[in-house]
Design an enzyme around this catalytic site. Structure first.
Site, PDB file in Angstrom:
ATOM      1  N   VAL A 292       6.267  -0.212  -4.486  1.00  0.00           N
ATOM      2  CA  VAL A 292       4.857  -0.492  -4.698  1.00  0.00           C
ATOM      3  C   VAL A 292       4.263  -1.080  -3.426  1.00  0.00           C
ATOM      4  O   VAL A 292       4.854  -1.958  -2.806  1.00  0.00           O
ATOM      5  CB  VAL A 292       4.674  -1.497  -5.855  1.00  0.00           C
ATOM      6  CG1 VAL A 292       3.199  -1.701  -6.148  1.00  0.00           C
ATOM      7  CG2 VAL A 292       5.385  -1.003  -7.089  1.00  0.00           C
ATOM      8  N   CYS A 293       3.112  -0.582  -3.040  1.00  0.00           N
ATOM      9  CA  CYS A 293       2.426  -1.129  -1.873  1.00  0.00           C
ATOM     10  C   CYS A 293       1.191  -1.857  -2.359  1.00  0.00           C
ATOM     11  O   CYS A 293       0.190  -1.237  -2.726  1.00  0.00           O
ATOM     12  CB  CYS A 293       2.039  -0.002  -0.917  1.00  0.00           C
ATOM     13  SG  CYS A 293       1.149  -0.573   0.528  1.00  0.00           S
ATOM     14  N   ILE A 294       1.276  -3.157  -2.384  1.00  0.00           N
ATOM     15  CA  ILE A 294       0.145  -3.943  -2.859  1.00  0.00           C
ATOM     16  C   ILE A 294       0.134  -5.240  -2.073  1.00  0.00           C
ATOM     17  O   ILE A 294       1.190  -5.791  -1.749  1.00  0.00           O
ATOM     18  CB  ILE A 294       0.231  -4.172  -4.382  1.00  0.00           C
ATOM     19  CG1 ILE A 294      -1.014  -4.883  -4.907  1.00  0.00           C
ATOM     20  CG2 ILE A 294       1.482  -4.920  -4.765  1.00  0.00           C
ATOM     21  CD1 ILE A 294      -1.105  -4.927  -6.417  1.00  0.00           C
TER      22      ILE A 294
ATOM     23  N   TYR B  62       4.861   4.483  -3.281  1.00  0.00           N
ATOM     24  CA  TYR B  62       5.626   5.429  -2.473  1.00  0.00           C
ATOM     25  C   TYR B  62       6.395   6.370  -3.386  1.00  0.00           C
ATOM     26  O   TYR B  62       6.648   6.047  -4.559  1.00  0.00           O
ATOM     27  CB  TYR B  62       6.607   4.672  -1.564  1.00  0.00           C
ATOM     28  CG  TYR B  62       5.951   3.920  -0.433  1.00  0.00           C
ATOM     29  CD1 TYR B  62       5.615   4.574   0.748  1.00  0.00           C
ATOM     30  CD2 TYR B  62       5.667   2.568  -0.549  1.00  0.00           C
ATOM     31  CE1 TYR B  62       5.016   3.887   1.790  1.00  0.00           C
ATOM     32  CE2 TYR B  62       5.069   1.870   0.484  1.00  0.00           C
ATOM     33  CZ  TYR B  62       4.735   2.537   1.656  1.00  0.00           C
ATOM     34  OH  TYR B  62       4.133   1.858   2.678  1.00  0.00           O
TER      35      TYR B  62
ATOM     36  N   ASN C  50      -0.916   4.339  -4.327  1.00  0.00           N
ATOM     37  CA  ASN C  50      -0.344   3.115  -3.759  1.00  0.00           C
ATOM     38  C   ASN C  50       1.126   2.909  -4.108  1.00  0.00           C
ATOM     39  O   ASN C  50       1.657   1.817  -3.925  1.00  0.00           O
ATOM     40  CB  ASN C  50      -1.144   1.896  -4.209  1.00  0.00           C
ATOM     41  CG  ASN C  50      -2.609   2.013  -3.842  1.00  0.00           C
ATOM     42  OD1 ASN C  50      -3.464   2.180  -4.703  1.00  0.00           O
ATOM     43  ND2 ASN C  50      -2.889   2.001  -2.537  1.00  0.00           N
TER      44      ASN C  50
END
Lengths: 165, 510
Positions: free
Chosen positions: A88-90, A83, A81
């Site tokens: 941060v992809c949340i 990149y 999660n």
């Protein structure tokens, strides 16, 4: 000159310094600018990231807390999660209107009642339990799903390298 | 920064025996701004936020931040009881926190007896520092500050101070057969009289607390509902911007008294912010003036609106910590040295420019005002010219300042003018040096000059009165004369200002 955002950021900063959650440190990089923070997250126990220390940068928009900050790890973090550039992809960091992957509950997303503390706790739990439904790093996600031992080995090696061991 | 931002925080309670106050205080905080509720409003979905906070959120996406239910600003209702609770908590907080901290120090000292020389080191900060390794410098500073700054708020004997019952209980043991009042008024009563006493005590207490609470409540927030002298301002509604063209939209903003510059998007955002600021003020009963609201809008403009600093990098208005002062100085050396030279030059001859231009102004003004005004000869109405001390006229005979006494030239010029005005002819101002002393021992008689106003048109006299009061204020500027050159200059003695002046005291000028 104090804006709503800087007042609230100061309030959160104070709260985080007097009563920090375990394994998390965060604060503005410079007192001149409350809108750029650095956070340090300890690798969660029981995960391959255990023992690691992960610095990250948080950038707050002018209309915080209406809009969420953005978060980027300043170190290499091999994680489904995160990149490859560290972003941060949340879901908690996604503004209410946007849903890049169309799977998030509205209640999971950013809302002004969230806080830096909650973001960092969420990120910490995300590190421990990756969500491979919407991977940001596809290679890491596949490795995590299909070759877990290899994934863990690589993460542990990264942690050791980052600590200079 | 610490001092400017010393905000009460729920974590203040954590290390005291009253740590359960931390969640209590937290629940009095707005979830959006994380501060104590300011004019709390309740939504249709029964969540409570500050008026300004929830209005801002709803105008941004129309959803409750807590449960994401759709809602409208017009459906918000005041949560009055929460307002009162917050106000009362804030009143009680400092004393309670002080008591809690004292208690904690006592506990700490009891725990480690004899470990160090307490008699010498028995300072509050030291005890605080030692107790907690995690405590930051800021916190210990804050604690120390709060202890030194408000020692008078400690009211240990107050049983309402949440001190716990154990400290209180031993006092009840008294063998006089009486019972202490259960409400804690401190009186001791026979058990059989307790009931009647309690009734009375309760009544008294209620009245006392009412009287006590009234002041702080008024200070912080409440305005009595519907004050008769000032009706509560009415809420304004948001614009339906899609129906307005650019020009009409800007017109709307101007009508509302707020700036209308900037791109359309910015103008819309500004109006939305204004609506939120305005309506939040309405919710609070209109405790802020429009000027304050405009200031709030301006602060929005500078932080988030059209004059906000660039998003990239720190705001330009603040000097960076790593600012290269030496580099800046060397790059701009030329400009700095020019400014320094300018300043030095000005300092070396301060009288050169300013007074000279003033004198010229006075002379220039002369021809326009030459008619009529010169006839004014009465001493008390006489304006003091902005000239050298030697040319000052006596205000009245008691005036101790008689610097003109031995100056024949000055005296002669004065007499000349007095005579001229008494005779009703025009006095032509000349360079004073050119005057011949006429009579050296002729006495200056103020009574003769008081007759002059009879020949003066009424309007002129009135003007002269105003004039004298005008000059009266400038006369105090004694330093002005220090800047004037000592040589006689072309200054008319009876001049009126070139520009008409307005009566600042509010009187009517005919």
């Amino acid at each position: 000159m104090t804006s709503v955002a800087s007042k609230r950021l100061y309030q959160e900063y104070k709260h985080l310094t007097t009563d920090p959650p375990e394994g998390i440190t965060a604060g503005p990089v410079s007192e001149d600018d409350l809108f750029v923070w650095e956070a340090i997250i300890a690798g969660p126990e029981g995960s391959p990231y255990e023992g690691g220390v992960f610095p990250a940068e948080l950038k707050f928009p002018k209309d915080y807390p209406l809009m969420p900050p953005s978060m980027r790890f300043l170190c290499d973090l091999w994680h489904p999660n995160v990149y490859t550039n560290g972003n941060v992809c949340i879901s908690i960091l996604h503004a209410p209107g946007e849903d890049p992957n169309h799977y998030e509950q509205a209640s999971e997303r950013w809302s002004p009642i969230q806080s830096v503390e909650k973001i960092l706790i969420s990120v910490m739990s995300m590190i421990a339990e990756p969500n491979d439904e919407s991977p940001a790093n596809v290679d890491a996600a596949r490795m995590w799903r299909e070759r877990r031992p290899e994934f863990e080995k690589r993460v542990k090696a990264d942690v050791r390298k980052s600590l200079g061991l | 920064m610490d001092d400017a931002f010393d905000i009460p925080d729920p974590t203040d309670w954590l290390e005291t025996p009253l740590k359960d106050f931390s969640p209590l205080e937290n629940s009095l905080h707005c979830d959006i701004c994380k501060e104590f509720y300011d004019t709390p409003m309740i939504t249709s979905c029964c969540h409570t936020f500050c008026s300004k906070c929830i209005r801002t959120c709803l105008s941004a996406n129309g959803k409750c931040p807590s449960c994401q239910a759709a809602d409208q600003a017009s459906k918000l209702r005041n949560n009055c009881i929460m307002q009162t609770v917050v106000e009362q908590f804030l009143v009680a907080r400092p004393a309670a926190l002080d008591v809690a901290r004292k208690e904690q120090q006592v506990g700490e000292q009891a725990k480690k007896p004899g470990k160090r020389k307490r008699t010498v080191l028995d300072s509050d900060d030291v005890a605080q520092e030692e107790r907690s390794g995690r405590m930051t410098r800021r916190k210990s500073k804050r604690i120390a500050a709060s202890q030194t700054s408000e020692p008078e708020t400690i009211e240990i004997e107050d049983s309402d101070a949440e001190d716990g019952d154990e400290a209180y209980a031993p006092e009840k043991e008294a063998d006089d057969g009486l019972m202490e009042c259960l409400f804690g008024c401190g009186k001791r009563i026979k058990p059989e009289e307790m009931d009647t006493h309690l009734d009375r005590c309760e009544q008294e207490k209620r009245e006392a607390s009412k009287a006590k609470s009234r002041t702080p409540v008024n200070i912080t927030n409440h305005r009595p509902p519907a004050a008769p002298d000032k009706p509560a301002p009415e809420r304004i509604s948001e614009l339906n911007v899609s129906l307005l063209n650019d020009k009409k939209l800007r017109q709307k903003l101007e009508d509302a008294g707020i700036p209308s510059w900037g791109a359309r998007q910015l103008v819309i955002k500004r109006h939305t912010e204004w609506v939120n600021i305005w309506n939040a003020n309405c919710d609070s009963g209109g405790k802020k003036s429009q000027r304050e609201l405009l200031r709030d809008l301006d602060s929005w403009e500078r932080t988030q609106g059209g004059r906000a600093p660039n998003q990239n990098g720190p705001s330009s208005s603040i000097m960076r910590k790593d600012f290269d002062g030496v580099g800046w100085a060397s790059n701009n050396r030329q400009d700095f040295s020019r400014l320094i030279a300018d300043a030095k030059r000005k300092k070396s001859n301060p009288s050169a420019e300013q007074p000279a231009t003033k004198a010229v102004d006075m002379v220039d003004a002369e021809p326009q005002s030459a008619n009529g005004v010169h006839m004014d000869g009465s001493d008390d109405l006489r304006p003091q010219p902005l000239s050298d001390q030697k040319h000052h006229l006596p205000d009245d005979n008691e005036q101790p300042d008689r610097s003109y006494e031995n100056n024949a030239e000055a005296l002669s010029s004065i007499r000349d003018k007095v005579e001229a005005t008494n005779e009703g002819r025009h006095y032509e101002p000349q360079i004073n040096a050119g005057f011949e002393p006429a009579t050296t021992n002729g006495d200056h008689d103020p009574t003769t000059s008081t007759e002059a106003p009879t020949t003066t048109p009424v309007g002129v006299e009135h003007e002269a009165l105003l004039l004298s009061s005008h000059w009266g204020s400038t006369r105090k500027d004694e330093h002005l004369s220090a800047h004037l050159p000592s040589s006689p200059v072309k200054v008319p003695m009876f001049a009126v200002p070139a520009r008409p002046f307005s009566d600042v005291d509010g009187g009517n000028v005919s």
